[in-house]
Each structure stands twice: as structure tokens, then as C-alpha cells.
Design an enzyme around this catalytic site. Structure first.
Site, PDB file in Angstrom:
ATOM      1  N   ARG A   1      -9.904   5.483  -6.577  1.00 41.49           N
ATOM      2  CA  ARG A   1      -8.962   5.023  -6.326  1.00 41.49           C
ATOM      3  C   ARG A   1     -10.166   5.054  -5.578  1.00 41.49           C
ATOM      4  NH1 ARG A   1      -4.700   3.037  -8.460  1.00 41.49           N
ATOM      5  NH2 ARG A   1      -4.363   2.948  -6.056  1.00 41.49           N
TER       6      ARG A   1
ATOM      7  N   GLU B   1       0.786  -1.300  -0.063  1.00 47.81           N
ATOM      8  CA  GLU B   1      -0.021  -0.473  -0.004  1.00 47.81           C
ATOM      9  C   GLU B   1       0.705   1.348  -0.316  1.00 47.81           C
ATOM     10  OE1 GLU B   1      -3.409   0.942  -0.307  1.00 47.81           O
ATOM     11  OE2 GLU B   1      -3.610  -1.835  -0.275  1.00 47.81           O
TER      12      GLU B   1
ATOM     13  N   ASN C   1       0.956   4.099  -3.263  1.00 46.40           N
ATOM     14  CA  ASN C   1       0.632   5.123  -2.935  1.00 46.40           C
ATOM     15  C   ASN C   1       2.283   6.470  -3.500  1.00 46.40           C
ATOM     16  OD1 ASN C   1      -1.921   4.963  -1.419  1.00 46.40           O
ATOM     17  ND2 ASN C   1      -1.201   5.908   0.446  1.00 46.40           N
TER      18      ASN C   1
END
Length: 147
Positions: A112, A49, A53
């Protein structure tokens, strides 16, 4: 006082294929510490994650071949604490508190979901985020492995 047992540092281009590379590296690095399957899965997901990002948000608007780097530092301590620091030199986050709220995203609407920080927070024992607009972001995650 805790002592570093092992550490690694990576510098990788912020391209999507390196998200999988980071997951594999964290697995190989922690193998000798003999984490549980759940602990290893938690860290792999949290790292994935954080790296995603960086790839999606930190260098948005920059063509993939011209993007900056993702910097990863992992430390294993004699206390069985694992610290993972992931940083970039991207656009930074204007309001970290707001960005950490579920469903908040600067990405394309409907694409997203804005759950990255929530996932990182739920799969680690501690999470901190520091950012400066125009300079980049650093995410520090800590996980305490069972004895």
C-alpha cells in the site's frame, strides 16, 4: 439556497469487484449533468480511492465473504455541486490527521502506498473525513462542475 436536483444511494458489500461498480454508477448518475471528461474522470478516481480504502482498510482481517457494507450517497445540486459521501461500519481510523498524511498506511508495507486521501483531496474541491474507532469512517467529497 441550493436545491437537490437528483440523488442516489447505494449499499454494496465491501468486496473488490464493487470498486468498479461504484465508478460506473457515478458515471451514469452524472451523465445528465453533462460534466467535462476531466470532471467525470476526477470524480471516478476519487470515488474509486474512497471505496478501495473501505475495502482494504475498514474491514481488514475480516474474510471477504463476511465483510460489512459500503454506503454511498451522491447528490447533484442546482448549483452544479456534486457531493459524494462514502461510509463504512468498519474499524475506524484512530488518528484521521495522521492517516491523511502522504505515505501513511496501515496496510502491508511495500504493498500500500498511503496516497488514497491525497488522491481524493487533489481530484475534488473539498474533502472531509470523520471517523470513530470501532464504528466506521465517513468521507465527504465535493466537486463543483463548470456551468
Amino acid at each position: 439556497m441550493k436545491t437537490i436536483v437528483n440523488e442516489m444511494k447505494l449499499r454494496l458489500p465491501a468486496i473488490s469487484v464493487n470498486e468498479g461498480v461504484c465508478r460506473s454508477c457515478i458515471s451514469a448518475f452524472l451523465a445528465d449533468a453533462d460534466p467535462t471528461v476531466e470532471e467525470l474522470g476526477d470524480l471516478r478516481l476519487a470515488v474509486s480511492e474512497a471505496v478501495t480504502n473501505c475495502i482494504v482498510h475498514a474491514y481488514r482481517g475480516v474474510p471477504e465473504g463476511e465483510r460489512g457494507y459500503i454506503y454511498i450517497s451522491v447528490r447533484l445540486y442546482d448549483t452544479r455541486e456534486v457531493s459524494v459521501e462514502i461510509s463504512d461500519n468498519g474499524c475506524g481510523i484512530e488518528n484521521v490527521e495522521e492517516a491523511m498524511q502522504p505515505m501513511f498506511t496501515t496496510g502491508e508495507a511495500g504493498v500500500r502506498c498511503g496516497m488514497g486521501f491525497l488522491v481524493m483531496e487533489n481530484f475534488t474541491d473539498r474533502l472531509s473525513v470523520k471517523s470513530k474507532v470501532g464504528r466506521g469512517t465517513t468521507v465527504l467529497m465535493r466537486k463543483f462542475l463548470k456551468p
